[in-house]
Design a protein around this motif. Structure first.
Motif, PDB file in Angstrom:
ATOM      1  N   PRO A 279      30.695  -7.876 -57.256  1.00  0.00           N
ATOM      2  CA  PRO A 279      31.505  -7.084 -56.127  1.00  0.00           C
ATOM      3  C   PRO A 279      32.855  -6.790 -56.415  1.00  0.00           C
ATOM      4  CG  PRO A 279      30.400  -9.167 -55.411  1.00  0.00           C
ATOM      5  CD  PRO A 279      30.496  -9.380 -56.856  1.00  0.00           C
ATOM      6  N   VAL A 280      33.567  -7.259 -57.410  1.00  0.00           N
ATOM      7  CA  VAL A 280      35.021  -6.846 -57.878  1.00  0.00           C
ATOM      8  C   VAL A 280      34.775  -5.594 -58.783  1.00  0.00           C
ATOM      9  CG1 VAL A 280      37.125  -7.516 -59.157  1.00  0.00           C
ATOM     10  CG2 VAL A 280      35.704  -9.121 -58.095  1.00  0.00           C
ATOM     11  N   VAL A 281      33.651  -5.488 -59.739  1.00  0.00           N
ATOM     12  CA  VAL A 281      33.077  -4.366 -60.415  1.00  0.00           C
ATOM     13  C   VAL A 281      32.675  -3.297 -59.539  1.00  0.00           C
ATOM     14  CG1 VAL A 281      31.574  -3.496 -61.943  1.00  0.00           C
ATOM     15  CG2 VAL A 281      32.173  -5.756 -62.258  1.00  0.00           C
ATOM     16  N   ALA A 282      32.271  -3.474 -58.222  1.00  0.00           N
ATOM     17  CA  ALA A 282      31.999  -2.130 -57.391  1.00  0.00           C
ATOM     18  C   ALA A 282      33.373  -1.767 -56.882  1.00  0.00           C
ATOM     19  CB  ALA A 282      31.032  -2.814 -56.401  1.00  0.00           C
ATOM     20  N   LYS A 283      34.070  -2.994 -56.496  1.00  0.00           N
ATOM     21  CA  LYS A 283      35.545  -2.367 -55.716  1.00  0.00           C
ATOM     22  C   LYS A 283      36.366  -1.654 -56.681  1.00  0.00           C
ATOM     23  CE  LYS A 283      39.377  -4.556 -53.572  1.00  0.00           C
ATOM     24  NZ  LYS A 283      39.115  -4.098 -51.975  1.00  0.00           N
ATOM     25  N   ALA A 284      36.308  -1.907 -58.018  1.00  0.00           N
ATOM     26  CA  ALA A 284      37.077  -1.157 -58.880  1.00  0.00           C
ATOM     27  C   ALA A 284      36.392   0.397 -59.126  1.00  0.00           C
ATOM     28  CB  ALA A 284      37.112  -2.071 -60.291  1.00  0.00           C
ATOM     29  N   ARG A 285      35.067   0.270 -59.039  1.00  0.00           N
ATOM     30  CA  ARG A 285      34.417   1.830 -59.376  1.00  0.00           C
ATOM     31  C   ARG A 285      34.676   2.519 -57.888  1.00  0.00           C
ATOM     32  NH1 ARG A 285      29.280  -0.585 -61.894  1.00  0.00           N
ATOM     33  NH2 ARG A 285      29.622  -0.569 -64.026  1.00  0.00           N
ATOM     34  N   GLN A 286      34.803   2.037 -56.904  1.00  0.00           N
ATOM     35  CA  GLN A 286      35.148   2.576 -55.579  1.00  0.00           C
ATOM     36  C   GLN A 286      36.550   3.329 -55.506  1.00  0.00           C
ATOM     37  OE1 GLN A 286      34.310  -0.514 -53.073  1.00  0.00           O
ATOM     38  NE2 GLN A 286      31.921  -0.302 -53.289  1.00  0.00           N
ATOM     39  N   ASN A 287      37.544   2.418 -56.163  1.00  0.00           N
ATOM     40  CA  ASN A 287      38.804   3.202 -56.411  1.00  0.00           C
ATOM     41  C   ASN A 287      39.062   3.922 -57.697  1.00  0.00           C
ATOM     42  OD1 ASN A 287      40.936   1.604 -54.311  1.00  0.00           O
ATOM     43  ND2 ASN A 287      39.109  -0.005 -54.734  1.00  0.00           N
ATOM     44  N   GLY A 288      37.624   4.354 -58.008  1.00  0.00           N
ATOM     45  CA  GLY A 288      38.089   5.433 -59.089  1.00  0.00           C
ATOM     46  C   GLY A 288      38.467   4.640 -60.615  1.00  0.00           C
ATOM     47  N   ILE A 289      38.223   3.591 -60.749  1.00  0.00           N
ATOM     48  CA  ILE A 289      38.507   2.995 -62.005  1.00  0.00           C
ATOM     49  C   ILE A 289      36.926   3.182 -62.944  1.00  0.00           C
ATOM     50  CG2 ILE A 289      39.385   0.823 -63.225  1.00  0.00           C
ATOM     51  CD1 ILE A 289      40.842   0.216 -60.774  1.00  0.00           C
ATOM     52  N   PHE A 290      37.305   3.691 -64.048  1.00  0.00           N
ATOM     53  CA  PHE A 290      36.085   3.607 -64.972  1.00  0.00           C
ATOM     54  C   PHE A 290      35.671   2.298 -65.452  1.00  0.00           C
ATOM     55  CE2 PHE A 290      37.448   8.093 -66.065  1.00  0.00           C
ATOM     56  CZ  PHE A 290      37.065   8.695 -64.867  1.00  0.00           C
ATOM     57  N   THR A 291      34.498   1.417 -64.816  1.00  0.00           N
ATOM     58  CA  THR A 291      34.535   0.110 -65.309  1.00  0.00           C
ATOM     59  C   THR A 291      33.003  -0.137 -65.835  1.00  0.00           C
ATOM     60  OG1 THR A 291      35.901  -0.374 -63.226  1.00  0.00           O
ATOM     61  CG2 THR A 291      34.654  -1.986 -64.155  1.00  0.00           C
TER      62      THR A 291
END
Length: 454
Positions: free
Chosen positions: A381-393
């Motif tokens: 879920p944290v991975v998804a949150k980072a990606r939703q904020n435009g961070i290449f994860t």
């Protein structure tokens, strides 16, 4: 034993790091083109030979990659024709298509075919590969990308001025110091008239275009071999030797060509472009160069070429005015002017001068370490949150030793690594490690996003 795989000479593979750099080049050029109102199109890699042949001069025709017809392509060839081994005679019967040599001729074909759909003047840009059966050498490839911008349907010299501004803006953004060379095919025609060799215009321009590569003595020898008299060749020498400022050279050539209507017109056009650019504060030098010829036959007015100043390399951008190109396809009277950035040579220049921004080499910004199923389920879920904020994860896909996963992050130049074990899960936090400094922090998901975005 299987044969070792290889690629054709004059072509290259590009891995992820190279592609990140190439995309940086393409994105800078695209953004500047868009800034000036150009719209993107694409055309097929293959064109009919009828479209391609006869547009680039005899040398260009020889460098076209021709595509064999599918099926039994020998069915219509007689035994006598095969025995003759006449490639020029056989090619049209064996091949109906060829790989595009540049993007300008396909663009002219596009304009004619879509004339009812486009608004004139039409400003298009096109970034695609082209192919030439040339001898591969440093800075010269058989497959390479061109990044073209053209304006058709306008005779205004303001288009030439704008294209020079685009060149200046692009290389300023790259941080590459360049010299922009300009000449005019009408001036070259006037020179041929003054030499008493107007019928040898093509031979003269092809020879002059090689001046930097083969030197004056060899140019003169080539002109002699092309049938020019010693008197004609001698008249060319003081023209090629003209020195001074742009204004001084314009004044001198204006006097030399005063009896040539065509040449005088070329001088006037060049003077307008240079005088207008003086007011626009270009960051790079623009030089009027009488030895610039550009060998392509379709140019009829201003011609341009760009060279890097801080590393040896051939032309990295070129172009010019073509008044008659669409007439070949049944649409006469439509003038055009364009430029083409050589992406592959620009790539080599930026590599040599180490001018890529640091972030260009970085794709993934954040890697989550995989400790097992439970920890992965907590992190996703944290991975998804980072990606939703435009961070290449990335989430490392396999449970592997920490050393292996950290080596992966280092090899990919990933700046941040996130870890979550039993302690982090219990605290509902993530340990975030800065790979550059080695610093580690226990943070919430929101804090993690804020740190990396900052």
């Amino acid at each position: 034993m299987s044969q070792k795989p290889s690629i054709p000479k004059g072509t290259r593979d590009f891995g992820p790091e190279e592609m990140a750099k190439r995309n940086y080049i393409f994105n800078v050029i695209k953004s500047v083109y868009a800034l000036y109102g150009f719209q993107q199109i694409e055309t097929p890699a293959m064109e009919t030979l009828h479209t391609l042949m006869g547009k680039y001069g005899e040398e260009g025709d020889q460098l076209l990659f021709k595509v064999l017809n599918s099926g039994n392509y020998l069915a219509k060839i007689t035994d006598d024709e095969l025995r003759e081994k006449n490639a020029l005679h056989l090619a049209p019967k064996l091949c109906e298509k060829g790989l595009r040599y540049d993007l300008t001729v396909p663009f002219a074909r596009y304009v004619v075919m879509h004339r009812d759909e486009i608004q004139l003047p039409f400003k298009r840009y096109q970034i695609q590969p082209v192919w030439r059966a040339d001898r591969p050498q440093k800075g010269r490839y058989r497959e390479f990308y061109q990044c073209d911008a053209d304006v058709v349907g306008s005779d205004s010299l303001l288009n030439e001025v704008e294209l020079m501004q685009i060149v200046d803006t692009v290389f300023t953004r790259f941080g590459v110091r360049v010299q922009i060379k300009i000449n005019n095919r009408k001036i070259l025609s006037g020179m041929a008239e003054v030499m008493g060799a107007a019928d040898k215009m093509v031979d003269i321009t092809v020879a002059i275009d090689k001046l930097d590569k083969i030197g004056l003595e060899n140019v003169n020898e080539e002109l002699h071999n092309d049938g020019l008299s010693e008197d004609s060749i001698s008249k060319l020498q003081p023209i090629l030797a003209l020195q001074g400022t742009n204004d001084e050279k314009l004044s001198a050539i204006s006097d030399i060509l005063k009896d040539s209507e065509t040449g005088t017109k070329g001088v006037e056009e060049t003077r307008f472009i240079l005088d207008t650019l003086k007011k626009l504060n270009l960051k790079n030098e623009i030089q009027f160069d009488l030895t610039l010829a550009r060998g392509l036959n379709y140019y009829t007015g201003a011609i341009f070429e760009v060279k890097a100043l801080d590393t040896p390399m051939g032309s990295i951008t070129g172009g010019g005015r073509y008044d008659n190109l669409t007439g070949i396809f049944g649409m006469p009277g439509l003038s055009g002017v364009g430029i083409s950035f050589g992406a592959d040579r620009i790539y080599d220049v930026l590599n040599t001068l180490n001018l890529y921004p640091k972030e260009t080499a970085t794709s993934t910004q954040l890697l989550f370490i995989n400790f097992g199923e439970k920890e992965t389920a907590y992190c996703l879920p944290v991975v998804a949150k980072a990606r939703q904020n435009g961070i290449f994860t990335e989430m490392y896909p396999d449970k592997a030793k920490m050393k292996k996963q950290m080596s992966y992050a280092n090899a990919k130049h990933i700046p941040y690594v996130a870890l979550a074990g039993d302690n982090e899960i219990q605290a509902e936090k993530i340990t975030l490690k800065n790979m550059g400094t080695g610093e580690q922090k226990l943070v919430s998901a929101d804090e993690l996003v804020a740190i990396i975005k900052k």
